[in-house]
Each structure stands twice: as structure tokens, then as C-alpha cells.
Enzyme design. Structure first.
Site, mmCIF file in Angstrom:
data_model
loop_
_atom_site.group_PDB
_atom_site.id
_atom_site.type_symbol
_atom_site.label_atom_id
_atom_site.label_comp_id
_atom_site.label_asym_id
_atom_site.label_seq_id
_atom_site.Cartn_x
_atom_site.Cartn_y
_atom_site.Cartn_z
ATOM 1 N N GLY A 21 0.798 -1.207 0.000
ATOM 2 C CA GLY A 21 0.000 0.000 0.000
ATOM 3 C C GLY A 21 0.834 1.263 0.000
ATOM 4 O O GLY A 21 1.988 1.268 0.443
ATOM 5 N N GLY A 27 1.419 5.322 1.266
ATOM 6 C CA GLY A 27 1.362 5.936 2.583
ATOM 7 C C GLY A 27 2.554 5.639 3.460
ATOM 8 O O GLY A 27 2.649 6.156 4.578
ATOM 9 N N HIS A 28 3.492 4.804 2.955
ATOM 10 C CA HIS A 28 4.675 4.412 3.733
ATOM 11 C C HIS A 28 5.955 4.988 3.126
ATOM 12 O O HIS A 28 7.036 4.462 3.363
ATOM 13 C CB HIS A 28 4.793 2.889 3.773
ATOM 14 C CG HIS A 28 3.657 2.208 4.465
ATOM 15 N ND1 HIS A 28 3.383 2.391 5.800
ATOM 16 C CD2 HIS A 28 2.717 1.330 4.005
ATOM 17 C CE1 HIS A 28 2.331 1.664 6.136
ATOM 18 N NE2 HIS A 28 1.907 1.011 5.072
ATOM 19 N N ASP A 86 -1.672 -8.195 1.522
ATOM 20 C CA ASP A 86 -0.568 -8.399 0.582
ATOM 21 C C ASP A 86 -0.438 -9.876 0.213
ATOM 22 O O ASP A 86 -0.258 -10.232 -0.956
ATOM 23 C CB ASP A 86 0.751 -7.920 1.194
ATOM 24 C CG ASP A 86 0.818 -6.411 1.339
ATOM 25 O OD1 ASP A 86 -0.128 -5.725 0.924
ATOM 26 O OD2 ASP A 86 1.828 -5.916 1.872
ATOM 27 N N HIS A 107 0.748 -0.422 11.287
ATOM 28 C CA HIS A 107 -0.587 0.154 11.139
ATOM 29 C C HIS A 107 -1.299 0.246 12.481
ATOM 30 O O HIS A 107 -2.514 0.368 12.541
ATOM 31 C CB HIS A 107 -1.438 -0.679 10.169
ATOM 32 C CG HIS A 107 -0.815 -0.862 8.828
ATOM 33 N ND1 HIS A 107 -0.228 -2.043 8.451
ATOM 34 C CD2 HIS A 107 -0.658 -0.002 7.793
ATOM 35 C CE1 HIS A 107 0.253 -1.909 7.219
ATOM 36 N NE2 HIS A 107 0.009 -0.693 6.813
#
Length: 333
Positions: free
Chosen positions: A55, A57-58, A111, A220
């Protein structure tokens, strides 16, 4: 409290992020409509390709490590979400070659689900793909089942050593063996002091009182080993390093790679002080730091905290670690 971020439409976060990423690093990477981040200069097809997914955002992970000497393709999902199997399959198709593809997957449920579905379809189409699952988080205990151990920042040094092996022309079997050797000799532990907000919703990922921190928390906000009073840098380093050293069975005379990965809101000042504390602990055990890296590698927006990753190194792994690479977030001349 109202979220304070420089964004436009939350529904367009990932596409606008990737557009900006391509503007900044168009000399190294390109972005396709399927959200595949690929090398501008493709690797020779007689060399193994590396593909990963995860994803957004990292940042800079994971796409910041696409380029010569590391990844060939990164498949980008929405913020904190895995991409769908069709996009992953498209990446495997584009990377497909006689030399084969090393498919690096972090152990997170979404994932793994997307990766396994795409892998099944790729194999049915005759593609030569070998999967490596990173699962180096020891929060659940170093002897916990593989499925209970999350993949954290350790994927990035694995990209480095496996990518260097592929760039050197090693076979898929050799590259996979190197990746798995590194994978089985590394461990990561995270600590959090303050939550991030999800940039699409403005909601906090978790809550921690101002006087507490939590060792073992996932990237998260997944549960760790439980909250505790905030410790000093040296105390935190010693607590974490003791567990990591035990997890990789490091002994006096061994050499460790040490990575301190800032989670987004922890300053370099703090990270360098923690690294000093980590070295102090290792010196007392007779263990050497073979190499280190400090900074933001895999972040969680404005989460305060860091991930500490260690890996036992041998001569071959050190040679691969030092090999040249050129990516948006990591360059070795």
C-alpha cells in the site's frame, strides 16, 4: 482534532502521490496507469527481476527502491491497502523472463492474499516466479509461527542484497537462496509513542497516552507487547536490542547490520542517539556493527517511533550490501 495535511481530494491521494513521485524521479522510474512503478532503464532480460507490492502511505517504501541494483517493479495499492491481484499479475507479466522473477511479499494479510492469487495465475501461465515472504517482526516472539510474524522494514535491505545478486547475473535459484538466507537471519522490532492519522479519513490509527510507549506495535497500529512508561534512548535501545540479538542468535564476534527506520515523526537527532545506545549494548556483548543505516525508510505518516532491524552478515552479504544501486531513496555509487 481536524487533520492537518497538505492534500486535495482524499479519494485521489494515491494517484496524486504517484504523479508527484514520477515528476520528482522521472529520470529513474516511471508510473503506469495500473500503478506499477518500474525502472526507466529496464534490466537485461538475462538477469532475474525483482517485484514487490504494498500500500501507499509508507513513503519512501516501497516504490522508492525501484531502480538499478534493487527492485524492477513495485505494485502500489491505496493508502495502507494491498493492490488487487490483477495489477500484481500485470507486474509479473511485465517482469517475466527466462531468467525468472523473485517476488518479495511482506507478511500482511492483504498483501499475501493478492500475492498468492496473482502467483497462482502466473504459474498457470507458465511464468517462472519464486516468492519470498518477509516475516521478521519478533513482537509475537521469535519462535512464533511464520504467519504471526509481520513483515516490516526488513524487506528493504532484502531488496538490496537480492537486487545486487540479480544485477550480478546470479540465477533465480541463487538469488532466492541469498534472499532466504538474509530473511532467516534478520529480525525487527518496532516502538511507537504517538499515533499516525489515516490521511484518507483523518482518524487516528491507535491511541497512546502522552507518558506511554509501546514496543512491538505494527506499522498500522497492530498490537505489540503492551504499553509501558516512556524510556530514555539508551534504555529503549537496550530493551529492543537484547530481544533482537537473541532472535538472530548473535554471539560475540558476529557482525550485524543495524537499521533504524524512523516511522515519520521521529527526528534524526533521536535516531542517532538511539543508534549510539544500540552500539553501546552491542559493544558490551562483543558484537560488531558491520554496517548501519539511519533515517526514514518505511514510514507510517506522522507516527512517532521507529523500527529497529538487525541482520547477521557474512562476507557475501556484505559485498552485496555495498554493491552499487541507483533508486529514488537509496543510492550507492
Amino acid at each position: 482534532m481536524k487533520m492537518k495535511k497538505f492534500i486535495n481530494d482524499p479519494a485521489q491521494l494515491t494517484s496524486e502521490l504517484l504523479e508527484g513521485f514520477a515528476i520528482a524521479h522521472g529520470d529513474t522510474i516511471s508510473v503506469s496507469p495500473e500503478r506499477l512503478v518500474t525502472r526507466v532503464e529496464p534490466k537485461s532480460t538475462d538477469k532475474v527481476a525483482l517485484v514487490t507490492l504494498g500500500g501507499a502511505g509508507h513513503e519512501p517504501a516501497l516504490s522508492g527502491f525501484v531502480g538499478k541494483g534493487m527492485l524492477d517493479i513495485s505494485v502500489v495499492g491505496d493508502i495502507f491497502a494491498a493492490p488487487g491481484p490483477p495489477a500484481v499479475l500485470e507486474a509479473l507479466k511485465q517482469a517475466n523472463r527466462d531468467a525468472g522473477v523473485l517476488f518479495v511479499v511482506l507478511n500482511h494479510a492483504g498483501d499475501v492474499l493478492s500475492a498468492n492469487m496473482a502467483l497462482q495465475m502466473a504459474e498457470a501461465q507458465g511464468m517462472k516466479v519464486t516468492k519470498v515472504l518477509t516475516h521478521e517482526d519478533i513482537a509475537a516472539g521469535p519462535d512464533a509461527p511464520e504467519e504471526d510474524r509481520r513483515g516490516l522494514v526488513g524487506c528493504v535491505p532484502l531488496y538490496k542484497v537480492a537486487g545486487a545478486a540479480a544485477e550480478a547475473g546470479k540465477s533465480l535459484e541463487e538469488v532466492a537462496a541469498i534472499a532466504e538466507r538474509f530473511n532467516s537471519n534478520m529480525a525487527t522490532l518496532a516502538v511507537a509513542m504517538k499515533a499516525a492519522t489515516h490521511p484518507a479519513t483523518g482518524e487516528a490509527l491507535f491511541e497512546l497516552p502522552d507518558d506511554e510507549m509501546e514496543i512491538g506495535m505494527g506499522q498500522h497500529g497492530e498490537a505489540g507487547t503492551g504499553p509501558c512508561p516512556v524510556r530514555t534512548a539508551d534504555q529503549t535501545a537496550a530493551i529492543m536490542m537484547e530481544r533482537l540479538v537473541k532472535a538472530v542468535d548473535a554471539k560475540s564476534g558476529d557482525r550485524l547490520l543495524v537499521i533504524l527506520n524512523g516511522a515519520g515523526a521521529t527526528t534524526l537527532m533521536e535516531l542517532y542517539i538511539v543508534l549510539r545506545g544500540a552500539k553501546k549494548y552491542l559493544d558490551e556483548q562483543g558484537i560488531k556493527i558491520a554496517a548501519s543505516r539511519v533515517g526514514e525508510v518505511l514510514t507510517v505518516q506522522e507516527m512517532a517511533g521507529f523500527q529497529m532491524c538487525v541482520a547477521k552478515m557474512d562476507d557475501e552479504l556484505m559485498e552485496l550490501w555495498r554493491a552499487p544501486c541507483n533508486t529514488p531513496a537509496w543510492t550507492v555509487a
